[in-house]
Scaffold this active site. Structure first.
Site: not given
Lengths: 477, 477
Positions: B25, B56, B60, B308, B455, B471
Site C-alpha cells: 500500500a 514491497s 502471500c 491491511d 466455452y 440457472r
C-alpha cells in the site's frame, strides 16, 4: 365470473410442438418445453425430425476425438435418442424436413424414402449450420474427393478417425493441409500434429482473424514454433489427386501456384446457416442467411428458431451476428422451450465470446476473445482505444508462471469496455469470462481495472493480468 | 484577475509526502504520487519510514517459499529498496514511527536507537497488519517459544525455512501443528505436508469459515483425504516444551485435554490492523481496529491510509470490512497516491473475493469465494436463496475434467446475485472472477446464468459450471 376465469385457466388443449433438428438448440427447446408443460399442467406432444442418425452431440469435441483425447464418438453424445424418447419426446431420426406450409401449419418430410407430413401448433427450426464446401473439393460426381473432408458432424469425426487410423505407419497418411485459419482450423492443426502428421495451414486472411492483428501475430508465431507450415493470405486453386483406381487427394495448389503435398485435407473454411427450409417458406433471413429470432426466439407467428441456423443479436451493437456456437444454441433453445407455451423468457444477446487452444509440438497456447475487435468497434461507431499488455498468468516467482498477452479495448467517449482478447500460456484464456461479465453489465474500463478479482500466487498476480491491462488503457483514455 | 489565477496555478510549492510503511500500500501510494507529480509538473518530496528491513514483498508467497516452490525470499520482493530509492523515494529502513502530531504535522520516529522527527504536508499510514500472537505461544521472557511462529513477514519466512531445513532427516522436524483454519492455515498445511511433515490442523471453528458450511465440509474432507489430522471446534490451552537447555515446543494441549505432539507450531490465527500510531493520535478506528479511509483514501485532513491497517468498504453492504489482502492494499494505495496531489480517484470497494488451493498428499483442491456468504447476506438483510451445484470443470468427455462444486447465492426480492463460492479440482477457482465482475456490476442471478461466457471442451462445459449453478438457483428464486 371468477368461476369462469378459473375454468378457463384449467382448460388445457393439447399443444403440438414440432422441432426440426435434434442437436443442442432443438433438444434444449424440446426438453425445456416438456418441463414447462409439466410445471404448468399443460398437455404437449413434442415431435422432433432429425435428418441424420445423430442427436445432441458436441461438435466442438470432434477435434479432441480426432486428436485421441476422447476414445469414441459416443462419448460426445450428451443424450442418446433412447434418453430423449424415454423422456417422452417423439424423436424421428433420418427424417428430413423438406417444406413448411406456414398457413396450414404443416411440415412435409421424407423418411426411409417415403414422404410424411406433420402438423404443428408451434414449430421450432433448429437446423444448424452446414460446412462450406468449396468447388475445388468436389470430385466429378459431385461428392468430396477422397481424403478431403470437413469436421462438423459425428459422421465426419468417424471418417477422420478412419482416415488417420494408420497415421504414423508406413504408407499411412503423414502430410495434412488444413484449409481455414479459424477455430476449427487451429484445433485440427493441433489434432493432426498430435497424431504425428505434418500440418500446413492455408488461410485466405490471417490466422484467428476474430482477434486483432497484433494478437493474431502471436498465435501465428506459436503455430510456426510448433512446426505448422503457415500460408496466410492464400486461397486454394485446386487439388491434385493420385488418379487411377482409388483416386484420392495428393496435394493442393494455392493461388500463387505453390503445390503442397497432402495425404489429407481438412476443410475448415467455415459454416453457413442451414435455412433453406424456412427461406423457401418465405421466412425472413439475415445478411448471413440466418433466421432472425426476436429476443423471445420467435421468427413468425407460431414459428421459432434457435441454434446455428440463426443470426443472434449482439449485445454491444444491437446488430445481428452469425455466431454459430453451442453456447448460444443451448441458451436460445432454452428460451424458446420456455416461451413455446407462453413463457416470458428473453435471450440476452451475444458478446462474441470465444475460446480455444493450440497444444502441440511443444507449444501450449490459449486463445480467447470477447466483445468487439478493433475493426468491429470502429465499424459500430465507437472511438476505440486499445492496448496490448504483456504479463504473467500468476505470480512471477511461482514455477508455473506463464506469459499472457491481454488486449483491452475501450470507448474514449464513455470509457466503456468494448472488448478483451487474450493469448497466452496455460491458465490464460478462461479469465476472459470476467471481461465478458463486465461487458454484459455495460461496465467501464475503470470498473474492470478496479474490481475485486481473485488473487493468490498460484492463480494470479496481485493485480490480475486483465486488470493491469485495463488500468494501462484507462490511464490513456 | 485571469493573470492572477494563472500565476496561482503555476505556483507550485514543494509538497512533502510522508509514508509510514513500505509494503504494497505504502509503496503503491509513493510511486503513484511520484508519477502524478511528474505528470502535473508538481514538486514533491517523498519520504517513507519502514520499521523493518524489508519492503514491497509478497506475504502471500511465503507459504510457497516454505513449500519449496520459490527458491528464496528475495524472489518475493517486487521492488528492492535500491529500486525505490533510484526512483527518487527517500526510503528509510529500520525507522519505526512512534507518534504523530496531527496539529504540527510531524511524525516522531526511532532509527538506530536515535529519535528523529519528520514534517509532512500529507501523511500516508500504511502500517499493515500484525499476526495475532496468543498468550500460550509466549515463553517466560515474552518472546515466542522456539518452534512456534506465525507466517507473515519475510523474517518469518526465513525462520520457517530454517526450522524446516532438516525436515525429512533423522532428528529433523516431522510433526507440525497448524493453529487456524483460514487461508494461511490451509496453505501452511499444504506446505508442511509437501515438506514431508505430518500436519494436524486445529481450528476454533470450521476450516475456511468464510465459505458456507456445505462447501467448507468439502474442503475438510479433502484435507483429511490428504492426511491432515483435523481438529475443528477446538482451541489451544497451552504448549508442552522439551524443557532444559534449548527449550522448545514438543506439543500442544487442546481445550479437550488432548495432547498433540509437535516439533513445529504454525500460528495462523489471523492478523489485526497495526493502527496503534494513529489510534494514539486520536484518529478514528473501526470495529476491527482499522483505519476508516473514505473512498478517496483520506482519514483526516492531510492524512490518508491504505492497506491491511484499514477497514475497507464492502461494495454489497456499504459497511466496513477488515479484509487484509494485497489486492485492496495495491488498489487503495494507488487511489491514495493519485489523490495526494489533488487527484479525484475513488476506491470502488471490496467484494470479499478470495482464492486459495490445497495441493498435497495426492489432493488438488481449489477454493474461491466472492460476495456475501449465507450468514453475511442474511445479516445484511437479504432474503437469501442459495444452492450448491456439482458439475465438471470442463467437458466431461475430456481426460482433464474435474469435479467442481459451485454455490450461488441470490436475493429473492430482487433476484440480485449476492455471492458465489467454488470448491473443486484444477481449473475451478479462478472462474470466481466472472461472478465477481457480475457482483461489481450489481447484476442478477439471471444475468450470470444468461451471459456469454467462454466455452470450448478443454475449458468449460457448454453451460459453464457457474452458469448451470446460477440457472438452477434462478429457477428456484
Amino acid at each position: 365470473m371468477l368461476g369462469q376465469l378459473a375454468a378457463h385457466a384449467r382448460w388445457s388443449p393439447l399443444t403440438r410442438i414440432l422441432v426440426v433438428g435434434a442437436d443442442a438448440a432443438g433438444m434444449s427447446a424440446a426438453h425445456t418445453a416438456l418441463r414447462a408443460a409439466d410445471a404448468a399442467g399443460r398437455d404437449v406432444e413434442i415431435t422432433v425430425l432429425e435428418a441424420t442418425g445423430h442427436t445432441s452431440y458436441s461438435a466442438c469435441g470432434i477435434p479432441y476425438w480426432i486428436a485421441g483425447d476422447v476414445p469414441s464418438g459416443d462419448d460426445l453424445v450428451a443424450r442418446t435418442a433412447a434418453e430423449h424418447r424415454s423422456a417422452g419426446i417423439d424423436l424421428r431420426l433420418g427424417a428430413r424436413a423438406v417444406a413448411v406450409d406456414t398457413e396450414r401449419r404443416r411440415v412435409r418430410f421424407e423418411q426411409d424414402g417415403t414422404a410424411g407430413e406433420a402438423e404443428y401448433d408451434e414449430l421450432v427450426l433448429a437446423t444448424g449450420a452446414a460446412p462450406i464446401i468449396p468447388d475445388w473439393a468436389r470430385a466429378a460426381d459431385g461428392g468430396l474427393v477422397d481424403g478431403v473432408h470437413p469436421v462438423k458432424s459425428l459422421d465426419d469425426g468417424e471418417l477422420w478417425t478412419g482416415l488417420l487410423e494408420r497415421a504414423g505407419e508406413v504408407g499411412g497418411p503423414s502430410r495434412a493441409v488444413v484449409v481455414g485459419g479459424g477455430y476449427i482450423g487451429v484445433e485440427m492443426a493441433e489434432a493432426l500434429i498430435r497424431r504425428g502428421l505434418s500440418a500446413t495451414l492455408v488461410t485466405r486472411g490471417r490466422v484467428m482473424s476474430s482477434l486483432d492483428e497484433d494478437l493474431g501475430a502471436e498465435i501465428e508465431d506459436a503455430l510456426v514454433a510448433a512446426g505448422v507450415d503457415l500460408r496466410t493470405g492464400r486461397t486454394i486453386d485446386g487439388l491434385e489427386t493420385t488418379g487411377g483406381p482409388g483416386d484420392r487427394v495428393s496435394g493442393v495448389v494455392t493461388d500463387t501456384g505453390e503445390r503442397l503435398g497432402a495425404d489429407v485435407v481438412v476443410l475448415a473454411i467455415g459454416v453457413e446457416p442451414a435455412t433453406r427450409l424456412g427461406g423457401e417458406a418465405g421466412l425472413p433471413l439475415g445478411e448471413a442467411g440466418g433466421y432472425l429470432p426476436d429476443p423471445a426466439g420467435r421468427i413468425a407467428p407460431g414459428i421459432w428458431a434457435a441454434g446455428d441456423c440463426c443470426e443472434v443479436e449482439h449485445r454491444l451493437t444491437g446488430r445481428r451476428a452469425f455466431l454459430p456456437l453451442g453456447t448460444h444454441a443451448n441458451k436460445l433453445g432454452r428460451v424458446v422451450g420456455d416461451n413455446l407455451l407462453g413463457g416470458d423468457r428473453r435471450f440476452g444477446g451475444a458478446l462474441g465470446t470465444a475460446i480455444t487452444r493450440f497444444v502441440a509440438g511443444g507449444v501450449h497456447l490459449e486463445i480467447a476473445r470477447t466483445g468487439l475487435s478493433s475493426d468491429q468497434a470502429a465499424e459500430a461507431g465507437y472511438d476505440v482505444a486499445a492496448l496490448v499488455t504483456t504479463g504473467t498468468t500468476i505470480s512471477g516467482y511461482m514455477p508455473e508462471a506463464e506469459v499472457i498477452h491481454t488486449k483491452v479495448l475501450g470507448d474514449r467517449a464513455t470509457r466503456r469496455l468494448l472488448g478483451v482478447q487474450i493469448v497466452g500460456g496455460p491458465g490464460s484464456a478462461k479469465r476472459v469470462d470476467a471481461a465478458a461479465a463486465a461487458l454484459w453489465g455495460g461496465l467501464t474500463v475503470d470498473d474492470l481495472a478496479g474490481m475485486d478479482l481473485a488473487y493468490a500466487p498460484p492463480f494470479a498476480t496481485v493485480w490480475d493480468a486483465l486488470q493491469i491491462a485495463a488500468r494501462r488503457l484507462a490511464d490513456r483514455l
